[in-house]
Design an enzyme around this catalytic site. Structure first.
Site, mmCIF file in Angstrom:
data_model
loop_
_atom_site.group_PDB
_atom_site.id
_atom_site.type_symbol
_atom_site.label_atom_id
_atom_site.label_comp_id
_atom_site.label_asym_id
_atom_site.label_seq_id
_atom_site.Cartn_x
_atom_site.Cartn_y
_atom_site.Cartn_z
ATOM 1 N N GLN A 1 0.856 -1.286 -0.096
ATOM 2 C CA GLN A 1 -0.021 0.267 0.116
ATOM 3 C C GLN A 1 0.782 1.184 -0.088
ATOM 4 O OE1 GLN A 1 -1.515 -1.041 3.928
ATOM 5 N NE2 GLN A 1 -1.579 1.203 4.296
ATOM 6 N N HIS B 1 -5.559 -1.093 11.710
ATOM 7 C CA HIS B 1 -5.295 -1.667 10.491
ATOM 8 C C HIS B 1 -6.137 -2.579 10.035
ATOM 9 C CE1 HIS B 1 -2.260 -2.411 7.527
ATOM 10 N NE2 HIS B 1 -1.791 -3.567 7.951
ATOM 11 N N ASN C 1 -0.613 -9.510 4.718
ATOM 12 C CA ASN C 1 -0.610 -7.807 5.014
ATOM 13 C C ASN C 1 -0.528 -7.127 3.597
ATOM 14 O OD1 ASN C 1 -0.346 -5.616 6.385
ATOM 15 N ND2 ASN C 1 1.092 -6.152 7.731
ATOM 16 N N CYS D 1 -5.195 0.270 3.732
ATOM 17 C CA CYS D 1 -5.265 -0.891 4.046
ATOM 18 C C CYS D 1 -6.549 -1.791 3.811
ATOM 19 C CB CYS D 1 -4.633 -1.525 5.332
ATOM 20 S SG CYS D 1 -5.589 -0.330 6.635
#
Length: 345
Positions: A146, A288, A309, A152
């Site tokens: 990102q 997040h 992630n 996110c």
């Protein structure tokens, strides 16, 4: 008297020698870390604006290196830390630029969202595999990044839709995060957003474009590209929430498909996670969003969640994280069982 004088002189020399040795050690340590910083800068292509900025970043880097080395030397945890591309940032800076999840503040009245419905509720324990890794089913695209954009929320929604699309159609298609950043009006692009609004956009738009059609720019483009927006590579009909504060229900959902989860990513340990099953102090203030793509148990019996992630491959286990499953807290480790959603076809 001569004996006493000689004894005092000897003691002075010993003290001076010790101080000199400590000073030399500090100088060598400073030199070693400075060399490590130069190597780190070259590896990550980091260039600073001026010498003052470089000096400030070096001080932060040194502090992080000392923290990581001290942590790993203690050797009494289920995970290790590592120096990574975020190591010249304070944790406050890191959180400001590389997270972006926001709780939804509006009441959702959409018929595509069933807040009190959980389709996997009736799954029996015997129906749930003891381990799952959706990468093995080719339902997970490669790790994305990102960048310095709080998007996110877009990455995890895209990952979950990519997974469902593969499960339902047999086709793994990399989809567009930039479309969500530009076009989801109820979210704030790189300034953060909620999972619910992103899922709503995909439903109302009747789909989402391919990544290579609407490419990620790591910034707010300001306007939604209507031509690219109309190209639909994947569609969903709705989305559902996993019952909050229930790792058992989350397990049921992840056994069936990748799931978007919010998580508290606070702390230097999370920022520098390197490998193993994370069980550090991160709190439950979720800020997040990641994607739960599996679960399992280590050889020594530690249960874990497998998370995808959006910080690139140079963080964690090549971009992935294993984190403690079945923690003592009902909200899950780092609050990961508090707000989880998955799309429906």
């Amino acid at each position: 008297m001569d004996f006493k004088r000689n004894h005092v002189i000897s003691a002075i020399f010993i003290i001076l020698g010790t101080l000199a040795s400590q000073a030399t050690s500090r100088a060598l340590s400073e030199s070693s870390i400075a060399e490590k910083h130069e190597q780190w800068m070259a590896k990550h292509g980091r260039i600073y604006d001026d010498s003052a900025e470089k000096e400030r970043r070096f001080a932060i880097f040194r502090k992080n290196v000392e923290f990581v080395e001290k942590f790993n030397k203690e050797g009494n945890k289920t995970y290790k830390l590592s120096i990574n591309k975020f190591s010249d940032m304070t944790n406050e800076e890191f959180m400001r630029h590389h997270t972006g999840y926001k709780m939804s503040t509006s009441s959702n009245t959409s018929t595509s969202f069933k807040s009190n419905y959980f389709q996997y509720q009736s799954l029996a324990a015997t129906d749930i595999p003891t381990s799952m890794d959706w990468r093995e089913q080719q339902a997970v695209t490669g790790i994305k990044d990102q960048g310095r954009c709080g998007a996110c929320w877009a990455f995890t929604v895209v990952a979950a839709v990519e997974g469902l699309t593969k499960i339902k159609t047999g086709k793994l298609i990399s989809l567009s995060e930039q479309q969500l950043v530009d076009c989801t009006q109820q979210n704030n692009g790189c300034s953060g957003g909620s999972l619910e609004s992103a899922y709503e956009y995909v439903i109302q738009n009747r789909g989402i474009a391919r990544e290579d059609t609407y490419q990620y720019q790591s910034t707010d483009m300001g306007t939604c590209d209507a031509n690219k927006e109309s190209e639909h590579a994947a569609q969903i009909t709705g989305y559902e929430q996993v019952p909050s504060r229930s790792e058992n229900d989350l397990l049921k959902a992840v056994s069936m498909q990748p799931v978007s989860v919010s998580i508290a990513a606070y702390g230097t340990e999370f920022q520098h996670y390197g490998s193993g099953v994370f069980s550090g102090d991160c709190g439950t203030h979720v800020d997040h969003a990641v994607t739960a793509i599996g679960y399992g148990t280590t050889e020594d019996g530690t249960p874990y969640w497998l998370l995808k992630n959006s910080w690139g491959e140079q963080w964690g286990e090549s971009g992935y994280m294993r984190i403690l499953r079945n923690s003592d807290a009902p909200e899950g480790m780092c609050g990961l069982a508090m707000n989880a959603f998955y799309p429906t076809a």
